[in-house]
Design a protein around this motif. Structure first.
Motif, short mmCIF file in Angstrom:
data_model
loop_
_atom_site.label_atom_id
_atom_site.label_comp_id
_atom_site.label_asym_id
_atom_site.label_seq_id
_atom_site.Cartn_x
_atom_site.Cartn_y
_atom_site.Cartn_z
N GLY A 1 40.33 42.40 26.55
CA GLY A 1 40.36 43.37 25.49
C GLY A 1 41.82 44.00 25.43
N THR A 2 41.80 44.59 24.23
CA THR A 2 42.92 45.72 24.05
C THR A 2 42.42 47.16 23.99
OG1 THR A 2 44.45 43.99 22.86
CG2 THR A 2 44.95 46.35 22.73
N TRP A 3 42.71 48.13 24.77
CA TRP A 3 42.19 49.29 24.81
C TRP A 3 43.23 50.53 24.43
CZ3 TRP A 3 37.13 50.26 26.59
CH2 TRP A 3 36.40 48.92 26.92
N VAL A 4 42.73 51.52 23.85
CA VAL A 4 43.71 52.64 23.43
C VAL A 4 44.02 53.15 24.67
CG1 VAL A 4 43.57 54.99 22.51
CG2 VAL A 4 42.02 53.20 21.66
N PRO A 5 45.33 53.35 24.71
CA PRO A 5 46.08 53.68 25.94
C PRO A 5 45.36 55.19 26.35
CG PRO A 5 47.72 52.79 24.70
CD PRO A 5 46.36 52.91 23.63
N LYS A 6 45.42 55.58 27.65
CA LYS A 6 44.90 56.85 28.22
C LYS A 6 46.07 57.40 28.69
CE LYS A 6 40.48 55.29 27.88
NZ LYS A 6 39.83 55.92 26.75
N ILE A 7 45.94 58.75 28.95
CA ILE A 7 47.01 59.52 29.37
C ILE A 7 47.59 59.20 30.78
CG2 ILE A 7 47.48 61.88 30.19
CD1 ILE A 7 45.39 63.10 28.17
N GLY A 8 48.92 58.79 30.77
CA GLY A 8 49.06 58.52 32.06
C GLY A 8 49.29 57.01 31.98
#
Length: 490
Positions: A345-352
């Motif tokens: 899947g494609t996930w919302v980018p996390k910090i870092g």
């Protein structure tokens, strides 16, 4: 007689505050009413669980419990049950699930020594051991990651199944297929797709006596974008007489599909035969980046007199996979893992994580033109529509473009002025609000197992699931049929 001295002697001088850890318990298997009970409340009361908004088959409760080893089970519509996909043991209360909460690294070792031998709580081997570590006041849940050995075993078994079953098995006992004459006006084809409730149809060329291509929702998106361009040679009036074949030729020029003589050659038809194995069919869909492929049969060596048998999709292939492995899921170790623990899947980018591909999302006030441009430029099939908190409201898909055929809306709208909310309203009149939510906004949780996600994606008409945070419906990612097959086939 009241004696304060005796009472004071009986009570400790100071009672340290008990550390309570908020824990989310989830029952993802449906029911009308679901309750939770366990050792943390001494089995004395049933704790009511609430359906997750947008996921009516998933129940949850947040309950604060002290560190330690706990047992719990669920009461589903009056029947005591446990979650077979979570750690469980046999106890005086029957088969119960187990959870271990720790505040210190050495805490788990002490608890593990006191656990009954032979239980399903082997910390080293149990993929779903729920161990929560508290550090600096924050709560994190450790998710088991997939091992390379389990991944390769699972992929091999899926590959063997797909290689030994054919597209013929996808054919329904009864059904209909729709094909369009390539000389039909584009406008008429637009209305046919809308009225038939389909997003694509194979194209038949009578002069060549064969199928030559496919007309899809993507074509109409490109057509409407051309209509919206001031320099376009295609006007609304010409849409009445402009044929599919003329559009396909014009599209070939737009895509610079031109031979050495300057003549356009449209993209060849991608199709499969009934005897092609399912693995080859799936790879054709993935490699050519299409949603479906026609299943075409011809009894002649030269391919003349072809018969259109079916429109194959990844959904139909996945349904075969799920049906086959449903009663032997243990042969696919990866099925028990939550989707947040596997690369799918494609996930919302996390910090870092600046290098991760961003997840395309839009507000309902964004223009329809912005949505269509994003579908084309980002090469995605759908866009989550979210509020200011990124909570899911709806989803705009390529196939939604056919709703503009209703009352010839395409002829009197401005793509830059119409909002996504207004565009979605056009397609809502024929659906009740519940049907709209259940059919369009298919959601799942990050904690849902790969098996559950696959089962839901195998349902007709479902091409992707939006991954949301329980309760808030904040969008965390999206997983599509193509994502699942790319992962399974490697």
């Amino acid at each position: 007689m009241f004696n304060p001295g005796m009472d004071a002697a009986r009570e400790p001088a100071s009672v340290p505050d008990t550390v309570l850890i908020p824990m989310r318990f989830v029952w993802p298997y449906g029911g009308r009413s679901v309750f939770l009970s366990g050792s943390f409340n001494r089995w004395s009361e049933l704790l009511p669980m609430s359906p997750v908004e947008g996921c009516p088959t998933v129940f949850q409760i947040i309950w604060s419990i002290p560190p330690g080893y706990h047992q719990y089970k669920f009461c589903v519509d009056g029947e005591w049950r446990h979650d077979e996909h979570q750690p469980f043991i046999s106890s005086e209360y029957g088969i119960v699930n187990t959870v271990l909460l720790a505040t210190e690294p050495n805490f788990m070792h002490g608890i593990n020594q006191g656990m009954p031998s032979g239980s399903n709580m082997d910390v080293d081997n149990e993929a779903f051991q729920r161990l929560v570590q508290i550090s600096d006041g924050s709560l994190t849940e450790a998710a088991e990651r997939i091992s390379e050995a389990d991944l390769q075993v699972s992929r091999h078994r899926v590959s063997v199944f797909l290689s030994t079953h054919t597209a013929y098995e996808l054919l329904p006992e009864s059904g209909k297929v729709v094909a369009l004459d390539i000389d039909l006006p584009v406008k008429q084809a637009f209305h046919i797709l809308y009225e038939q409730g389909i997003s694509m149809a194979p194209l038949w060329d009578f002069s060549k006596a064969r199928f030559v291509g496919v007309l899809s929702a993507s074509d109409f998106i490109l057509i409407l974008r051309e209509l919206g361009n001031h320099g376009s040679n295609l006007t609304e009036e010409e849409l009445e007489t402009h044929t599919i074949s003329a559009w396909k030729e014009g599209k070939a020029y737009l895509n610079r599909q031109i031979d050495s003589h300057g003549k356009a050659f449209p993209r060849p038809l991608v199709y499969a035969g009934p005897n092609d194995n399912l693995k080859d069919v799936a790879r054709k869909i993935l490699h050519n980046e299409v949603a479906t492929v026609p299943i075409i049969h011809s009894s002649s060596q030269d391919g003349s007199f072809p018969q259109l048998l079916h429109i194959a999709s990844l959904s139909g292939i996945l349904k075969c996979v799920c049906r086959y492995f449903r009663h032997c899921s243990s042969s696919l170790p990866i099925l028990k893992l939550p989707i947040c623990a596997i690369p799918v899947g494609t996930w919302v980018p996390k910090i870092g994580e600046p290098n991760r591909r961003p997840l395309a999302m839009l507000r309902p006030s964004a223009s329809l033109s912005a949505a269509l441009n994003l579908l084309v430029q980002a090469q995605v099939s759908s866009i989550p529509i979210v509020d200011d908190n990124d909570s899911l409201l709806d989803i705009y898909c390529r196939s939604d473009i056919t709703a503009l055929a209703k009352d010839k809306a395409y002829a009197h709208i401005n793509l830059s002025e119409m909002t996504i909310h207004q565009a979605l309203q056009l397609g809502q009149d024929s659906y009740s609000p519940y049907e709209l939510r259940s059919q369009r906004c298919q959601m799942c949780l990050p904690s849902d197992t790969l098996h559950k996600v696959m089962e839901r994606l195998a349902n007709p008409g479902v091409r992707r699931l939006v991954i949301v945070e329980a309760g808030s419906k904040r969008v965390e990612g999206i997983v599509s049929l193509s994502d699942i097959f790319k992962f399974l086939l490697g």
